[in-house]
Write a protein that holds these residues in place. Structure first.
Motif, PDB file in Angstrom:
ATOM      1  N   ILE A  37       0.843  -1.194   0.000  1.00 30.46           N
ATOM      2  CA  ILE A  37       0.000   0.000   0.000  1.00 30.46           C
ATOM      3  C   ILE A  37       0.881   1.248   0.000  1.00 30.46           C
ATOM      4  CG2 ILE A  37      -1.734   1.301   1.304  1.00 30.46           C
ATOM      5  CD1 ILE A  37      -2.757  -1.353   2.408  1.00 30.46           C
ATOM      6  N   GLU A  38       0.582   2.138  -0.933  1.00 28.03           N
ATOM      7  CA  GLU A  38       1.343   3.390  -1.034  1.00 28.03           C
ATOM      8  C   GLU A  38       0.551   4.591  -0.526  1.00 28.03           C
ATOM      9  OE1 GLU A  38       2.335   3.598  -5.171  1.00 28.03           O
ATOM     10  OE2 GLU A  38       4.132   2.346  -4.928  1.00 28.03           O
ATOM     11  N   ARG A  39      -0.777   4.514  -0.665  1.00 29.83           N
ATOM     12  CA  ARG A  39      -1.567   5.682  -0.267  1.00 29.83           C
ATOM     13  C   ARG A  39      -2.995   5.235   0.025  1.00 29.83           C
ATOM     14  NH1 ARG A  39      -1.117  11.140  -0.523  1.00 29.83           N
ATOM     15  NH2 ARG A  39      -3.028  12.357  -0.769  1.00 29.83           N
ATOM     16  N   VAL A  40      -3.611   5.846   1.046  1.00 30.58           N
ATOM     17  CA  VAL A  40      -5.024   5.631   1.355  1.00 30.58           C
ATOM     18  C   VAL A  40      -5.660   6.985   1.603  1.00 30.58           C
ATOM     19  CG1 VAL A  40      -4.618   3.350   2.393  1.00 30.58           C
ATOM     20  CG2 VAL A  40      -4.583   5.396   3.847  1.00 30.58           C
ATOM     21  N   THR A  48     -12.177   1.279   7.740  1.00 28.06           N
ATOM     22  CA  THR A  48     -11.387   0.143   8.243  1.00 28.06           C
ATOM     23  C   THR A  48     -10.839   0.359   9.648  1.00 28.06           C
ATOM     24  OG1 THR A  48      -9.251   0.939   7.411  1.00 28.06           O
ATOM     25  CG2 THR A  48     -10.674  -0.308   5.885  1.00 28.06           C
ATOM     26  N   GLY A  49     -10.684   1.630  10.052  1.00 31.94           N
ATOM     27  CA  GLY A  49     -10.095   1.900  11.359  1.00 31.94           C
ATOM     28  C   GLY A  49      -8.591   2.027  11.344  1.00 31.94           C
ATOM     29  N   TYR A  50      -7.957   1.732  10.208  1.00 30.80           N
ATOM     30  CA  TYR A  50      -6.500   1.839  10.095  1.00 30.80           C
ATOM     31  C   TYR A  50      -6.099   3.255   9.697  1.00 30.80           C
ATOM     32  CZ  TYR A  50      -5.971  -3.248  10.370  1.00 30.80           C
ATOM     33  OH  TYR A  50      -5.972  -4.558  10.790  1.00 30.80           O
ATOM     34  N   GLU A  51      -5.184   3.862  10.453  1.00 33.22           N
ATOM     35  CA  GLU A  51      -4.622   5.159  10.091  1.00 33.22           C
ATOM     36  C   GLU A  51      -3.657   4.971   8.913  1.00 33.22           C
ATOM     37  OE1 GLU A  51      -5.467   8.008  11.273  1.00 33.22           O
ATOM     38  OE2 GLU A  51      -6.734   7.314  12.941  1.00 33.22           O
ATOM     39  N   PRO A  52      -3.393   6.049   8.156  1.00 36.08           N
ATOM     40  CA  PRO A  52      -2.491   5.915   6.999  1.00 36.08           C
ATOM     41  C   PRO A  52      -1.143   5.294   7.348  1.00 36.08           C
ATOM     42  CG  PRO A  52      -3.632   8.002   6.904  1.00 36.08           C
ATOM     43  CD  PRO A  52      -3.999   7.391   8.215  1.00 36.08           C
ATOM     44  N   HIS A  53      -0.521   5.721   8.462  1.00 43.20           N
ATOM     45  CA  HIS A  53       0.808   5.197   8.790  1.00 43.20           C
ATOM     46  C   HIS A  53       0.762   3.717   9.180  1.00 43.20           C
ATOM     47  CE1 HIS A  53      -0.693   6.130  12.879  1.00 43.20           C
ATOM     48  NE2 HIS A  53       0.140   5.173  13.280  1.00 43.20           N
ATOM     49  N   GLU A  54      -0.432   3.211   9.556  1.00 44.69           N
ATOM     50  CA  GLU A  54      -0.564   1.796   9.879  1.00 44.69           C
ATOM     51  C   GLU A  54      -0.774   0.952   8.631  1.00 44.69           C
ATOM     52  OE1 GLU A  54      -2.709   1.600  14.203  1.00 44.69           O
ATOM     53  OE2 GLU A  54      -3.923   2.454  12.575  1.00 44.69           O
ATOM     54  N   ALA A  55      -1.283   1.581   7.571  1.00 48.47           N
ATOM     55  CA  ALA A  55      -1.598   0.832   6.355  1.00 48.47           C
ATOM     56  C   ALA A  55      -0.482   0.894   5.316  1.00 48.47           C
ATOM     57  CB  ALA A  55      -2.895   1.353   5.749  1.00 48.47           C
ATOM     58  N   VAL A  56       0.143   2.064   5.144  1.00 48.85           N
ATOM     59  CA  VAL A  56       1.177   2.233   4.129  1.00 48.85           C
ATOM     60  C   VAL A  56       2.346   1.287   4.417  1.00 48.85           C
ATOM     61  CG1 VAL A  56       2.868   3.827   3.151  1.00 48.85           C
ATOM     62  CG2 VAL A  56       0.542   4.610   3.613  1.00 48.85           C
ATOM     63  N   GLY A  57       2.776   0.605   3.387  1.00 56.05           N
ATOM     64  CA  GLY A  57       3.840  -0.380   3.523  1.00 56.05           C
ATOM     65  C   GLY A  57       3.323  -1.789   3.766  1.00 56.05           C
ATOM     66  N   GLN A  58       2.074  -1.917   4.195  1.00 51.01           N
ATOM     67  CA  GLN A  58       1.443  -3.215   4.356  1.00 51.01           C
ATOM     68  C   GLN A  58       0.784  -3.642   3.047  1.00 51.01           C
ATOM     69  OE1 GLN A  58       1.668  -4.984   7.183  1.00 51.01           O
ATOM     70  NE2 GLN A  58       2.739  -3.335   8.290  1.00 51.01           N
ATOM     71  N   THR A  59       0.177  -4.804   3.035  1.00 49.26           N
ATOM     72  CA  THR A  59      -0.603  -5.249   1.881  1.00 49.26           C
ATOM     73  C   THR A  59      -2.066  -5.312   2.300  1.00 49.26           C
ATOM     74  OG1 THR A  59      -0.522  -7.616   2.371  1.00 49.26           O
ATOM     75  CG2 THR A  59       1.364  -6.664   1.156  1.00 49.26           C
ATOM     76  N   PRO A  60      -2.988  -5.360   1.348  1.00 49.83           N
ATOM     77  CA  PRO A  60      -4.408  -5.456   1.707  1.00 49.83           C
ATOM     78  C   PRO A  60      -4.771  -6.698   2.519  1.00 49.83           C
ATOM     79  CG  PRO A  60      -4.187  -4.703  -0.546  1.00 49.83           C
ATOM     80  CD  PRO A  60      -2.807  -5.099  -0.094  1.00 49.83           C
ATOM     81  N   ARG A  61      -3.796  -7.598   2.682  1.00 49.93           N
ATOM     82  CA  ARG A  61      -4.090  -8.780   3.489  1.00 49.93           C
ATOM     83  C   ARG A  61      -4.393  -8.433   4.954  1.00 49.93           C
ATOM     84  NH1 ARG A  61      -0.217 -11.210   0.098  1.00 49.93           N
ATOM     85  NH2 ARG A  61       1.491 -10.689   1.506  1.00 49.93           N
TER      86      ARG A  61
END
Length: 576
Positions: A37-40, A48-61
């Motif tokens: 993930i590069e951007r949300v 989803t409840g995920y902040e950008p810094h928690e999601a970026v760098g992760q995958t949609p899994r």
């Protein structure tokens, strides 16, 4: 200058793209070709409840719900690689752990040269939409007042059950139920109270069914029950009997007790048909027949159900009416001292006085009363009548005999039963020391813990507890130790062989010895001749007996005559 203009134009496009993402009410995710993930956008975080810094760098899994199998994701990626996009519904998981449905569109983004650069996913939360659809669906197939299935859903489930029954070779039953005189409740107390009554009926009936069965409210005060996996049509009759017993309990509303009865019609598949609508109509026809037979009973649609079912059905209906009409009477069998012949007490034994004058013994109806739950109101009547009669005799100066009354495990299971017994003693004026309650060994297995508490409360109040038919079941000294037993009653089957049968003699001797060791009294049942009596006398510890040698169970007036005779020495047998 041209390069500067191009750069300015690109920056403007980026700002425009960011504005569109931020304003989009749908969640947006931009990933690299490898899925990172590069951007949300803010909507992504809101859903989803995920902040950008928690999601970026992760995958949609990180959103995977585990509701879909591997084949689902394989098909998704195959379509995305082949066509460059995928659209559909999917279940994902919020950061909180809650799963939710979403509408998801994934689009592959390529460079002018055809190289994959990004994936853009846009999704919307379908939770509210799904909930609204579920509410609409529930409303379409459920009753608004009771939340029970309505006629349409009942017929649908009946159709499914019939198809399954055909495959499994099983039998199912349909019961149609209509409340008796419910119109009078609405007219006298109002529709609000009527609605409360209907809701309470729904609650009571639901408790009687298994999870695989269905209860529906068809309309007004009409309900239907689907019973699956029946072994025998009599199973449906037992359920119908429990329904009538449950609805016979009064409802306390607006400071008064309402008594709501019902008329029930039963039909059996495949015997009576295999069409859902036809079966429901059959049950309704049988229900109207029940109303014609005087209400507060049940009838089968098919008249020829076999002699056993028909006999039990007629007997059960007659038994219910007998309770209403007070057709039961008590006979009393003396309990006599083995040495003096003095009457120490008596056992109250119920008889059914039919309208035609026939006197029916308990062996012909007690088992059915147990099965249907009618033993509860019948047993309470027996207890109160026996206490009332005994107190009357005491007041007439006929001594202070102790009356023994049989209790059913169903009675012992009732909440607050000990308090109900004490209330009966208070109403009738009988001393607790003049009452003995008899139980059988089946309470050891059906309701031991409940029985122990209840019997303990009764014994603490001064009531004697007797164990009837001792030795005929699974007798256990452990149970004797754990229950407040004051009297053991030796079953007639062991007395019959005395004194010649060595086994019977050994058993009776052992029971008397056990009772003496545990500080209990012993009473022998079924004593019919002097040789049996002499054997009991030889044991020295047998406290009393019942049997035809002294008297059969007799009506109250005849028993009063026995009491007036007072101490009565039994004549000695002639010696040869």
């Amino acid at each position: 200058m041209n390069d500067l203009s191009l750069c300015s134009h690109d920056h403007e496009a980026v700002r425009l793209l960011e504005g569109l993402m931020d304003a989009n009410p749908c969640g947006v995710v931009i990933t690299a070709p490898d899925g990172r993930i590069e951007r949300v956008n803010p909507a992504f975080t809101a859903i989803t409840g995920y902040e950008p810094h928690e999601a970026v760098g992760q995958t949609p899994r990180i959103l995977k719900s585990e509701r879909h199998d591997k084949a689902f994701y394989t098909a998704l990626w195959d379509e995305l690689i082949e066509l460059g996009h995928w659209e559909g519904e999917i279940w994902n998981r919020r950061k909180s752990g809650e799963t939710y449905p979403e509408r998801l569109t994934i689009q592959a983004v390529f460079s002018p040269e055809g190289r994959l650069e990004h994936y853009v996913a846009v999704f919307s939360d379908l939770s509210d939409v799904k909930l609204h659809k579920e509410l609409l669906l529930h409303s379409a197939y459920h009753d608004g007042l009771t939340s029970l299935p309505n006629r349409d859903l009942f017929l649908d489930r009946l159709g499914m059950a019939l198809r399954q029954a055909r495959q499994d070779g099983q039998t199912l039953g349909v019961i149609c139920l209509d409340l008796d005189r419910f119109k009078a409740v609405n007219e006298s107390l109002g529709h609000v109270v009527g609605d409360i009554v209907l809701s309470e009926v729904g609650v009571r009936l639901t408790k009687l069914l298994r999870q695989a069965d269905t209860l529906a409210r068809l309309s007004g005060d009409a309900f239907a029950m689907l019973l699956t996996g029946l072994r025998d049509p009599q199973d449906a009759a037992h359920v119908a009997g429990r329904v009538l017993t449950s609805l016979a309990e009064p409802m306390s509303l607006q400071g008064q007790d309402l008594h709501i009865g019902a008329s029930l019609g039963l039909t059996i598949a495949p015997t009576d048909g295999i069409d859902p609508a036809q079966l429901l109509q059959n049950a309704e026809i049988a229900m109207y027949r029940a109303k014609e037979e005087g209400r507060n009973n049940f009838q089968f649609f098919t008249e020829d159900l076999g002699e056993r079912v028909s006999h039990n059905l007629r007997l059960e209906n007659a038994l219910r009416k007998a309770l209403t009409r007070e057709e039961f009477v008590l006979h009393y069998q003396p309990r006599v001292d083995v040495f003096t012949g003095e009457i120490k007490g008596m056992e109250a034994l119920v008889r059914w006085q039919r309208p035609d004058g026939q006197l029916v013994g308990p062996g012909d109806f007690i088992a059915l009363a147990e099965e249907t739950g009618l033993i509860v109101p019948l047993g309470e009547w027996v207890l109160e009548e026996a206490c009332r009669q005994t107190h009357f005799w005491t007041g007439q100066g006929l001594g202070e005999p102790k009356v023994s009354v049989n209790l059913s495990p169903r009675q012992l299971e009732l909440p607050g039963f000990a308090a109900r017994v004490l209330a009966i003693l208070e109403r009738t004026g009988l001393s607790p020391f003049q009452l003995e309650v008899e139980i059988t060994e089946n309470v050891f297995f059906k309701c031991f813990d409940t029985a122990r508490t209840c019997l303990g409360d009764l014994a603490a109040a001064g009531i004697t507890v007797a164990l009837d038919d001792f030795g005929t079941g699974y007798s256990s000294l452990t149970y004797l130790k754990r229950l407040p037993i004051g009297t053991l009653k030796i079953d007639k089957s062991f007395v019959d062989g005395l004194p010649d049968d060595a086994d019977d003699a050994g058993i009776v001797t052992a029971v008397v010895s056990i009772a003496a060791t545990l500080g209990m009294q012993v009473v022998a049942e079924g004593v019919e001749n002097f040789r049996q009596l002499e054997f009991l006398r030889s044991l020295n510890c047998c406290d009393g007996f019942q049997g035809y040698l002294f008297a059969r169970p007799v009506p109250p007036m005849e028993f009063a005559a026995l009491l007036r005779r007072g101490a009565y020495l039994l004549p000695e047998p002639e010696r040869t």
